[in-house]
Design an enzyme around this catalytic site. Structure first.
Site, PDB file in Angstrom:
ATOM      1  CE  LYS A   1      -0.191  87.433 -51.387  1.00  0.00           C
ATOM      2  NZ  LYS A   1      -0.091  86.491 -52.525  1.00  0.00           N
TER       3      LYS A   1
ATOM      4  CE1 TYR B   1      -1.919  90.780 -51.391  1.00  0.00           C
ATOM      5  CE2 TYR B   1      -0.332  91.824 -49.913  1.00  0.00           C
ATOM      6  CZ  TYR B   1      -0.615  91.135 -51.089  1.00  0.00           C
ATOM      7  OH  TYR B   1       0.406  90.803 -51.935  1.00  0.00           O
TER       8      TYR B   1
ATOM      9  CB  SER C   1       4.170  84.500 -49.720  1.00  0.00           C
ATOM     10  OG  SER C   1       3.701  85.050 -48.513  1.00  0.00           O
TER      11      SER C   1
ATOM     12  CB  SER D   1      -2.594  88.219 -68.674  1.00  0.00           C
ATOM     13  OG  SER D   1      -3.046  88.698 -67.423  1.00  0.00           O
TER      14      SER D   1
END
Length: 268
Positions: free
Chosen positions: A149, A145, A131, A13
């Site tokens: 990853k 975070y 990634s 989006s």
């Protein structure tokens, strides 16, 4: 892979996903972009939007089934949907960490599991997992975070070993900071601890400066498209900062890399 491939891009989006979907369409692919809320996904020529929340098993299953019903196959899956968060590890509640993993790792698992039966049946496919350089170069105050990853990196390599027998390959794209809402509007951990304020504030300012001066999503999107349609490579890194950082991590001793990162973030 043929330019007439049927491509699914999650999180299409806005940002990187939207630009990648647009490039795939320009390359002659039939493109399906997913969005959690179709009302927030402006129309894009050549892209058919499908409502899908990668955090919900039923939503993912229904979304993929609707694409198969319309296109009869899926040749490429781009797992782009994700979220970011800033905060010290100690500041991060387990519920916040779980929400991050639910989107960035389990969301990728849900969409991959939903698509693989069709790819196995057709004996071909490409899965592109987005990634980050933080998947190989963790930074302070982005620990959770980075953890997601790192999980994406390991999942993708294992997946590639398992599915290549069916003519399917998995690959990784590792961007650095990109000028998108994901980086600019990254949420903060909800329970800050005052002892971390000085350093966390320095990192937040550094992140804001890096995002503000970062290139837009075009380069990363181009890398995603080439990872999907071009010759297979396990890791594909956009040119510029991402490429430099991954090379530093791979070839330089850990000490100088650590010192350089801390200096970049304003930490002593």
């Amino acid at each position: 892979m043929s330019v007439s491939s049927v491509v699914v891009v999650t999180g299409a989006s806005s940002g990187i996903g939207r630009v990648a979907a647009e490039i795939f369409a320009a390359r002659g692919c039939r493109v399906f972009g997913t969005a959690r809320d179709l009302r927030k996904a402006p129309a894009l020529p050549g892209v058919e939007f499908v409502e899908m929340d990668v955090r919900e098993e039923d939503s993912v299953r229904a979304g993929i089934e609707s694409i198969i019903a319309r296109a009869l196959r899926i040749d490429v899956l781009v797992n782009n949907a994700g979220m970011m968060m800033i905060g010290a590890v100690e500041e991060t509640a387990t519920t916040e960490a779980a929400a991050l993993f639910d989107t960035n790792v389990l969301g990728m698992l849900r969409t991959t599991r939903a698509v693989l039966p069709y790819m196995r049946e057709q004996r071909r496919g490409r899965i592109v997992n987005v990634s980050s350089v933080f998947g190989v170069l963790p930074a302070p105050y982005m620990g959770m975070y980075a953890a997601t990853k790192h999980a994406v990196e390991g999942l993708s390599e294992s997946l590639d070993h398992e599915v290549r027998q069916f003519g399917i390959r998995a690959t990784l794209v590792q961007p650095a900071f990109t000028r998108t809402n994901l980086d600019a509007n990254a949420p903060r951990a909800n329970s800050p601890i005052a002892d971390y304020d000085r350093e966390r504030n320095l990192v937040e300012r550094s992140v804001a400066d890096s995002v503000g001066s970062a290139p837009g999503p075009q380069s990363v999107a181009n890398t995603i498209v080439e990872a999907a349609l071009g010759p297979w490579r396990m890791r594909c890194t956009p040119p510029g900062q991402a490429s430099i950082l991954t090379k530093l991590r791979r070839f330089m001793p850990a000490g100088p890399v650590d010192a350089s990162l801390r200096k970049k973030l304003g930490l002593t």
